[in-house]
Design a protein around this motif. Structure first.
Motif, PDB file in Angstrom:
ATOM      1  N   GLY A 112       0.585  -1.310   0.219  1.00  0.00           N
ATOM      2  CA  GLY A 112       0.008  -0.040   0.009  1.00  0.00           C
ATOM      3  C   GLY A 112       0.445   1.289   0.097  1.00  0.00           C
ATOM      4  O   GLY A 112       0.694   2.267   0.916  1.00  0.00           O
ATOM      5  N   CYS A 113       1.970   1.252  -0.755  1.00  0.00           N
ATOM      6  CA  CYS A 113       2.550   2.197  -0.726  1.00  0.00           C
ATOM      7  C   CYS A 113       2.372   3.785  -1.359  1.00  0.00           C
ATOM      8  O   CYS A 113       2.902   4.601  -1.251  1.00  0.00           O
ATOM      9  N   ASP A 134       0.742  -1.491  -4.798  1.00  0.00           N
ATOM     10  CA  ASP A 134      -0.766  -0.508  -4.493  1.00  0.00           C
ATOM     11  C   ASP A 134      -1.139  -0.670  -5.888  1.00  0.00           C
ATOM     12  O   ASP A 134      -0.471  -0.311  -7.013  1.00  0.00           O
ATOM     13  N   SER A 139      -1.122   5.782  -7.212  1.00  0.00           N
ATOM     14  CA  SER A 139       1.017   4.857  -7.092  1.00  0.00           C
ATOM     15  C   SER A 139       1.425   5.338  -9.251  1.00  0.00           C
ATOM     16  O   SER A 139       2.746   5.498  -8.812  1.00  0.00           O
ATOM     17  N   TYR A 154      -0.861  -7.560  -4.794  1.00  0.00           N
ATOM     18  CA  TYR A 154      -0.887  -7.308  -3.878  1.00  0.00           C
ATOM     19  C   TYR A 154       0.313  -8.749  -3.442  1.00  0.00           C
ATOM     20  O   TYR A 154       0.382  -9.380  -3.754  1.00  0.00           O
ATOM     21  N   VAL A 173      -2.438   0.479   6.810  1.00  0.00           N
ATOM     22  CA  VAL A 173      -3.334  -0.013   6.082  1.00  0.00           C
ATOM     23  C   VAL A 173      -3.515  -0.745   6.935  1.00  0.00           C
ATOM     24  O   VAL A 173      -5.090  -1.146   6.959  1.00  0.00           O
TER      25      VAL A 173
END
Length: 509
Positions: A112-113, A134, A139, A154, A173
């Motif tokens: 989840g950057c 992500d 992103s 994922y 997250v």
């Protein structure tokens, strides 16, 4: 005093007449039984919700555990500018990662950057092989602007092999997941035997009436957040997930956790971490070809961190370019500006973005403290501290209108107001007393009493003992505050260092 912006739209246990505890298992730890109410919506609210508390693990969770639809709306150009300059809190990632002692080349994966600032810090500040995961549209923007390795994937066995990561990071997250334990076990699977997991997530301890309403709303984020961890509940989860060695800390509204199969070997030297952060931010700012949004974000935070660390050489180096850049792009001179660049309430976000940087309050405060550290008398800096509130009024109005938490900007604007009163006290002016009388509590719900004690000390040093006595009596402070020998209050510069350090700690998140 209590912050005037308390969460008036919410009901707390002593206000929620007729609210009954709910019997259901805790989605965090599985404990059965009755769960008391922590907070709930008003009866007439369009969206009805209840936040419950688990007596067993200490987590807070919503009675409705339905996972939200994360179909993403596009970001406007102005909101992207806000994110790049201010909303992403540049430098926070670098400080967190600087705790981890892993050699250059270590394998870093961030779940989840988002835009990718964590990846950027991992690559440029730490020298690691950085990879982000992500599927969000933001992103793709970060991948293009920062040249990062981000995939719309994922974290699972098909994308991350067992034991293939040296560091796995997941910021903001965990609170979105209905089954955080399974998620943490998956991270443990992907880590090497000596790997380190890093997490940040909101602290349920911040759910209390004294917290400024927009900040509380950001913590709650009804409809998106599902479970809010406590220090104890997050440590419990990590140990259950297979991490025998865990450290969880809180800054009052955000938790940061480090976990590993082996004993943690974290960098405890604050000065070393500050040097890494300042070097990273400065290098990334200077790498920008012109003063674009990323430059303003990197350079503004670099100045802030350098002043915080009392690194005068670094601060001067940054300011030498940042000051002219602000004049060239926005026609703003921080050493003279005193009036708003726009009239509050008469502009839209796009116009605001064109006329002032969204991190202007942080830059102005850093510049004022920089001048204080260079020896300029505090009393002479009164116009500079006063200008922060007046110049950044439109930004405050926008934050309020949009209900954006942005603890950093809110805290800075409060500190600027407190500094005005302290400048008056340092100059021995009796007008410091009415200024302090109307000073509300800080957005964090703590800090005002420390300002009062500093003001008492300054009045004593300014040879205004009767003003100091009046202030102490009005605020109910103990008589010992008048002896001039309070622990931790030694000089104006010592105060500046301490205040800036506390600010910096408060900006994590």
């Amino acid at each position: 005093m209590v912050n005037s912006q308390v969460a008036a739209d919410f009901l707390w246990p002593d206000e929620a007449a007729g609210a009954l505890p709910v019997s259901m298992p805790c989605p965090n730890c599985g404990a059965p039984g009755t769960k008391p109410l922590l907070c709930r919506s008003q009866p007439a609210a369009a969206l009805s919700w209840q936040l419950l508390s688990c007596p067993a693990c200490g987590a807070g969770f919503y009675e409705d555990q339905t996972v939200a639809d994360y179909g993403e709306e596009g970001m406007s150009a102005a909101s992207t500018t806000y994110f790049l300059q201010q909303g992403a809190a540049l430098g926070i990632f670098a400080d967190i990662l600087a705790h981890i002692r892993k050699a250059p080349g270590a394998r870093y994966v961030e779940i989840g950057c988002g835009f990718g600032f964590g990846l950027d810090a991992a690559a440029h500040a730490m020298g690691w092989q950085a990879r982000g995961m992500d599927p969000a549209a933001l992103s793709a923007v970060g991948r293009q602007m920062l040249g990062l390795d981000i995939t719309a994937a994922y974290f699972d066995p098909t994308t991350v092999a067992d034991g293939s990561c040296d560091i796995v990071m997941a910021t903001e997250v965990l609170e979105h997941l209905p089954d955080p334990l399974t998620f943490l076990r998956e991270i443990r699977r992907g880590l090497a035997a000596d790997g380190v997991a890093v997490l940040t997530t909101p602290d349920v301890a911040a759910v209390r009436p004294a917290i400024a309403k927009p900040v509380l709303q950001a913590t709650l984020t009804v409809g998106l957040h599902l479970i809010l961890q406590s220090e104890a509940s997050l440590a419990l989860l990590l140990r259950r997930a297979g991490f025998p060695h865990v450290r969880v800390t809180s800054d009052g509204w955000k938790l940061t956790a480090f976990a590993s199969p082996l004993p943690l070997d974290l960098e405890e030297d604050t000065a070393r971490r500050q040097a890494i952060v300042i070097g990273y931010l400065t290098e990334r700012a200077e790498a920008r070809p012109d003063p674009d949004d990323l430059y303003i974000g990197f350079a503004g935070r670099a100045l802030f961190e350098a002043v915080c660390a009392q690194d005068k050489a670094a601060a001067s180096r940054i300011w030498e370019k940042l000051g002219p850049a602000l004049r060239a792009r926005y026609n703003i001179d921080l050493d003279t500006i005193s009036a708003p660049v726009l009239v509050a309430g008469t502009h839209d976000l796009e116009e605001l973005a064109a006329r002032m940087p969204f991190n202007l309050a942080a830059i102005m405060l850093a510049r004022a403290y920089q001048r204080l550290g260079e020896g300029e008398p505090r009393a002479r800096l009164l116009p500079r501290f006063a200008a922060i509130g007046s110049v950044c009024g439109p930004l405050w109005t926008w934050l309020e209108t949009m209900q954006i938490g942005d603890m950093q900007t809110r805290q800075i604007l409060w500190v600027a107001r407190a500094e005005e009163a302290l400048c008056l006290a340092a100059d021995g002016r009796g007008s410091a007393l009415p200024a302090l009388a109307v000073l509300p509590e800080s957005p964090t719900g703590a800090g005002r009493i420390g300002i009062i004690d500093r003001a008492i000390e300054f009045l004593i040093h300014a040879e205004r003992p009767f003003c100091a006595i009046r202030l102490a009596r009005a605020e109910g402070r103990p008589q010992m505050s008048l002896d001039g020998n309070n622990a931790g209050i030694s000089s104006v510069r010592a105060f500046a260092r301490e205040a800036f350090y506390r600010l910096r700690q408060g900006f994590r998140g």
